[in-house]
Design a protein around this motif. Structure first.
Motif, PDB file in Angstrom:
ATOM      1  N   SER A  75      -9.797   6.898  -3.233  1.00  0.00           N
ATOM      2  CA  SER A  75      -8.791   7.021  -2.529  1.00  0.00           C
ATOM      3  C   SER A  75      -9.238   6.832  -0.695  1.00  0.00           C
ATOM      4  O   SER A  75     -10.210   7.679  -0.682  1.00  0.00           O
ATOM      5  CB  SER A  75      -7.721   7.931  -2.425  1.00  0.00           C
ATOM      6  OG  SER A  75      -6.910   8.018  -1.466  1.00  0.00           O
TER       7      SER A  75
ATOM      8  N   GLN B  47       1.420   3.722  -2.217  1.00  0.00           N
ATOM      9  CA  GLN B  47       0.998   4.798  -2.740  1.00  0.00           C
ATOM     10  C   GLN B  47      -0.144   5.500  -1.777  1.00  0.00           C
ATOM     11  O   GLN B  47      -0.277   6.684  -1.504  1.00  0.00           O
ATOM     12  CB  GLN B  47       0.191   4.624  -4.074  1.00  0.00           C
ATOM     13  CG  GLN B  47       0.119   6.007  -4.608  1.00  0.00           C
ATOM     14  CD  GLN B  47      -0.647   5.583  -6.064  1.00  0.00           C
ATOM     15  OE1 GLN B  47      -0.355   4.747  -6.658  1.00  0.00           O
ATOM     16  NE2 GLN B  47      -1.586   6.933  -6.530  1.00  0.00           N
TER      17      GLN B  47
ATOM     18  N   ASP C 135      -8.799   2.393  -3.206  1.00  0.00           N
ATOM     19  CA  ASP C 135      -7.340   1.872  -3.335  1.00  0.00           C
ATOM     20  C   ASP C 135      -7.062   0.889  -2.153  1.00  0.00           C
ATOM     21  O   ASP C 135      -5.923   0.785  -1.803  1.00  0.00           O
ATOM     22  CB  ASP C 135      -6.457   2.995  -3.360  1.00  0.00           C
ATOM     23  CG  ASP C 135      -6.574   4.174  -2.233  1.00  0.00           C
ATOM     24  OD1 ASP C 135      -7.492   3.734  -1.491  1.00  0.00           O
ATOM     25  OD2 ASP C 135      -5.947   5.086  -2.586  1.00  0.00           O
TER      26      ASP C 135
ATOM     27  N   PRO D  58      -5.185  -1.856  -4.553  1.00  0.00           N
ATOM     28  CA  PRO D  58      -4.778  -0.984  -5.646  1.00  0.00           C
ATOM     29  C   PRO D  58      -5.074  -1.652  -7.233  1.00  0.00           C
ATOM     30  O   PRO D  58      -4.561  -3.145  -7.302  1.00  0.00           O
ATOM     31  CB  PRO D  58      -3.241  -0.996  -5.670  1.00  0.00           C
ATOM     32  CG  PRO D  58      -3.104  -1.040  -4.168  1.00  0.00           C
ATOM     33  CD  PRO D  58      -4.172  -2.049  -3.768  1.00  0.00           C
TER      34      PRO D  58
ATOM     35  N   SER E 195       0.839  -1.227   0.000  1.00  0.00           N
ATOM     36  CA  SER E 195      -0.054  -0.036  -0.087  1.00  0.00           C
ATOM     37  C   SER E 195       0.912   1.300   0.074  1.00  0.00           C
ATOM     38  O   SER E 195       0.439   2.153   0.677  1.00  0.00           O
ATOM     39  CB  SER E 195      -0.875   0.093   1.215  1.00  0.00           C
ATOM     40  OG  SER E 195      -1.686  -1.056   0.988  1.00  0.00           O
TER      41      SER E 195
ATOM     42  N   SER F  14      -9.499   1.395  -9.032  1.00  0.00           N
ATOM     43  CA  SER F  14      -9.525   2.010  -7.674  1.00  0.00           C
ATOM     44  C   SER F  14      -9.661   3.492  -7.809  1.00  0.00           C
ATOM     45  O   SER F  14      -8.584   4.179  -7.800  1.00  0.00           O
ATOM     46  CB  SER F  14      -7.987   1.637  -6.983  1.00  0.00           C
ATOM     47  OG  SER F  14      -8.278   0.162  -6.938  1.00  0.00           O
TER      48      SER F  14
END
Ligand code: R5P
Length: 290
Positions: A279, A11, A269, A272, A9, A276
């Motif tokens: 967010s 990002q 997300d 992802p 995860s 997605s």
């Protein structure tokens, strides 16, 4: 506080750190040739509240092992506390003995995380909230349904009908209805515990000419959404969309869903993927600011 960017995860962790305005710690990770996981924290954590962001979507076992190794390394490096943000909490659906001889998987994995040093857990739309009471540390589940509903509202789907694919998910449709401002309802779903096959019963719902958004926590094989979409089409829905928090989309799930007449699949997300579009960072940042 420092945010540790779990390899699954990265990002989301970066976006969250920006919103909360805290430093991040990168994790170097790789798999040994025999499949074992290796991690190394590339930053200091002495006297810090460490927050690990690491989802546990497939490959679940590797991601759990990475999470446990990161928690252990954070503790060993002097972190005051270790909070695990696990947007998709794998194994959470096996929260009971359904057939004799089974394991309560969620209890086992939570015990592993505790032993590794996790002191607190935050997840998103866990399948059944009651599972959290079985965990050996404080745990909270946040709902991303309002964010998903808002995404559709911004795209002109105001007043769309919010549908839950089964009665247990009614709360999900109700949360979406609050944002969309239309109506909501649910279908009757039955799953064979041995084959996993989904059967759905038609209900009387006034949907002729409507835009309907099916909201669910997880889309895995897509069987649930496919069965629901067929019923919605029979009931005369004009446009059908599918929204979920955890778009696992195993094998050709998305293709099957689109073939069943769904216009688009939207997820967060938490897992992802190309669907997605929403967010979780704003939701998680509010939680960390509490
Ligand atoms: C089950 O009750 C969940 O809420 C989802 O509906 C389910 O996990 C979806 O799985 P699938 O996509 O394989 O039908």
């Amino acid at each position: 506080m420092k945010i540790i960017l779990g390899p699954a995860s990265e990002q989301l962790g970066q976006e969250l750190a920006k919103l909360v305005n805290v430093e991040t710690v990168h994790v170097a990770s790789r798999l040994f040739p025999d499949g074992e996981s290796y991690i190394r924290l590339e930053g200091e954590l002495k006297n810090e509240d460490a927050v690990i962001v690491q989802t546990t979507s497939p490959p679940q076992d590797t991601r759990f092992m990475q999470l446990a190794l990161i928690a252990g390394a954070a503790k060993r490096n002097g972190a005051k506390s270790v909070t695990a943000i696990v947007p998709y909490l794998a194994y959470a659906r096996q929260d009971n003995i359904f057939l004799q001889g089974e394991a309560v998987s969620v209890e086992i994995i939570a015990g592993m995380l505790k032993a590794a040093g996790v002191s607190n857990l935050i997840t998103v739309n866990v399948h059944q909230e009651k599972v959290l009471t079985k965990l050996p540390f404080p745990a909270r589940s946040l709902s991303a349904i309002p964010l998903l509903a808002d995404y559709f509202k911004q795209r002109g789907c105001e007043k769309a009908f919010a549908l839950a694919p089964d009665e247990g998910a009614t709360y999900i449709a109700e949360q979406a209805k609050k944002i969309l401002g239309g109506e909501c309802g649910y279908l009757e779903k039955h799953r064979d515990r041995y084959t996993g096959q989904v059967a759905m019963e038609k209900k009387t719902l006034e949907l002729k000419g409507n835009t309907v958004i099916i909201f669910d926590d997880i889309i895995s094989t897509g069987g649930t959404i496919v069965a629901a979409a067929k019923i919605l089409k029979d009931l005369g829905a004009r446009r059908v969309y599918a929204a979920c928090v955890h778009p696992l989309l195993i094998n050709n799930a998305e293709e099957r869903i689109l073939d069943a007449g769904v216009e688009e699949v939207i997820g967060t997300d938490s897992v992802p993927s190309h669907v997605s579009k929403v967010s979780l960072a704003p939701l998680l940042s509010k939680e960390l600011a509490r």
